[in-house]
Design a protein around this motif. Structure first.
Motif, mmCIF file in Angstrom:
data_model
loop_
_atom_site.group_PDB
_atom_site.id
_atom_site.type_symbol
_atom_site.label_atom_id
_atom_site.label_comp_id
_atom_site.label_asym_id
_atom_site.label_seq_id
_atom_site.Cartn_x
_atom_site.Cartn_y
_atom_site.Cartn_z
ATOM 1 N N UNK A 45 0.823 -1.208 0.000
ATOM 2 C CA UNK A 45 0.000 0.000 0.000
ATOM 3 C C UNK A 45 0.865 1.269 0.000
ATOM 4 N N UNK A 46 1.975 1.249 0.731
ATOM 5 C CA UNK A 46 2.856 2.418 0.776
ATOM 6 C C UNK A 46 3.446 2.700 -0.598
ATOM 7 N N UNK A 47 3.919 1.653 -1.262
ATOM 8 C CA UNK A 47 4.491 1.813 -2.597
ATOM 9 C C UNK A 47 3.423 2.273 -3.582
ATOM 10 N N UNK A 48 2.253 1.678 -3.517
ATOM 11 C CA UNK A 48 1.178 2.021 -4.450
ATOM 12 C C UNK A 48 0.759 3.479 -4.303
ATOM 13 N N UNK A 49 0.604 3.937 -3.053
ATOM 14 C CA UNK A 49 0.213 5.333 -2.822
ATOM 15 C C UNK A 49 1.273 6.300 -3.350
ATOM 16 N N UNK A 50 2.527 5.967 -3.109
ATOM 17 C CA UNK A 50 3.601 6.853 -3.561
ATOM 18 C C UNK A 50 3.655 6.913 -5.090
ATOM 19 N N UNK A 51 3.536 5.777 -5.746
ATOM 20 C CA UNK A 51 3.584 5.758 -7.207
ATOM 21 C C UNK A 51 2.409 6.512 -7.819
ATOM 22 N N UNK A 52 1.249 6.368 -7.217
ATOM 23 C CA UNK A 52 0.079 7.108 -7.709
ATOM 24 C C UNK A 52 0.308 8.607 -7.593
ATOM 25 N N UNK A 54 3.192 10.135 -7.495
ATOM 26 C CA UNK A 54 4.230 10.515 -8.440
ATOM 27 C C UNK A 54 3.641 10.687 -9.841
ATOM 28 N N UNK A 55 2.737 9.783 -10.211
ATOM 29 C CA UNK A 55 2.103 9.890 -11.526
ATOM 30 C C UNK A 55 1.292 11.172 -11.635
ATOM 31 N N UNK A 56 0.594 11.531 -10.571
ATOM 32 C CA UNK A 56 -0.210 12.758 -10.588
ATOM 33 C C UNK A 56 0.656 14.001 -10.774
#
Length: 264
Positions: A45-52, A54-56
């Motif tokens: 979840x931590x990685x997923x939130x950060x990548x999202x 970053x994409x934004x």
């Protein structure tokens, strides 16, 4: 600095995981979420939130399961690294910068990232002075600015010069001239000057710090507190520091008067 920029800096630096993710993508290249999670040993979840996030911001883009830095993201993490290196260097240099007159002498902190700073300790308050002496012991050619002087160092230089191991030119503060032309100092300097391997010049004004240039390679800058007690000695070999030191030395040398043997 615009608020949006401040917000982006705050977003990145508020989380060590975010910084490490961008570093991993910079160093390791494109990676899946699973790869990043394993490499950083953190939760999905931590990685997923950060990548999202970053994409934004346009720092990362994905193709299928693979994530990669955008040119903007690469610039962001490289700039963050440079900033971190500057902060680290500034903290290491703090004992020196506290006493160095930066308002008068612009010395680029980035050029000092590999410099060594020697400070007094409770059990050994003269560590900077001894480090300065060691440089004089090893040098073959030396130029320096001396706002103050000590007898021990003067005796070492005397031995080096009279034995033919050292050639030196120094610029001394007016108060130092009074010291070295009298008492125990005078015969030492007279003998050195008679060898032709020492030149002594008297500055027009007080000198703001000690500056030593050994063999055109090593630069030392020593700073004192308001009572003349040594607080820190910086030693560097960076070519930018050498260029700065040469410029400062020449500035004082050009207006300094040469002292003849007869003055001693």
């Amino acid at each position: 600095m615009e608020q949006a920029t401040i917000d982006s800096i705050s977003f990145l630096t508020r989380s060590e995981t975010r910084v490490r993710l961008l570093e991993q993508l910079l160093e390791g290249g494109p990676a899946t979420q699973r790869d990043l999670r394993v490499d950083l040993d953190t939760s999905r979840s931590t990685v997923a939130r950060a990548l999202t996030a970053f994409q934004e911001r346009g720092w990362v883009r994905n193709s299928g399961d693979t994530y990669r830095l955008t040119p903007v993201g690469q610039q962001v993490i490289e700039a963050a690294r440079r900033f971190a290196e500057t902060v680290e260097a500034a903290e290491d240099l703090a004992p020196f910068l506290r006493w160095f007159p930066t308002e008068r002498f612009d010395l680029d902190i980035a050029a000092l990232s590999a410099a060594t700073v020697v400070t007094p300790s409770e059990g050994d308050p003269y560590t900077p002075a001894r480090t300065q002496t060691e440089l004089l012991r090893e040098a073959e050619r030396f130029r320096g600015l001396f706002p103050s002087i000590d007898l021990e160092g003067s005796k070492l230089v005397h031995d080096q010069i009279t034995s033919g191991a050292l050639e030196a030119e120094i610029v001394v503060a007016p108060a130092v001239e009074e010291t070295i032309t009298a008492g125990e100092f005078a015969p030492l300097f007279r003998e050195e000057l008679e060898t032709g391997r020492l030149t002594v010049r008297r500055a027009e004004t007080a000198l703001p710090f000690y500056l030593g240039i050994a063999d055109g390679e090593v630069v030392q800058v020593g700073v004192e507190d308001d009572e003349g007690f040594p607080r820190a000695l910086l030693e560097a070999t960076d070519e930018r520091v050498r260029a700065w030191a040469e410029s400062v030395y020449q500035e004082y040398r050009e207006s300094a008067a040469s002292l003849p043997v007869e003055a001693f």
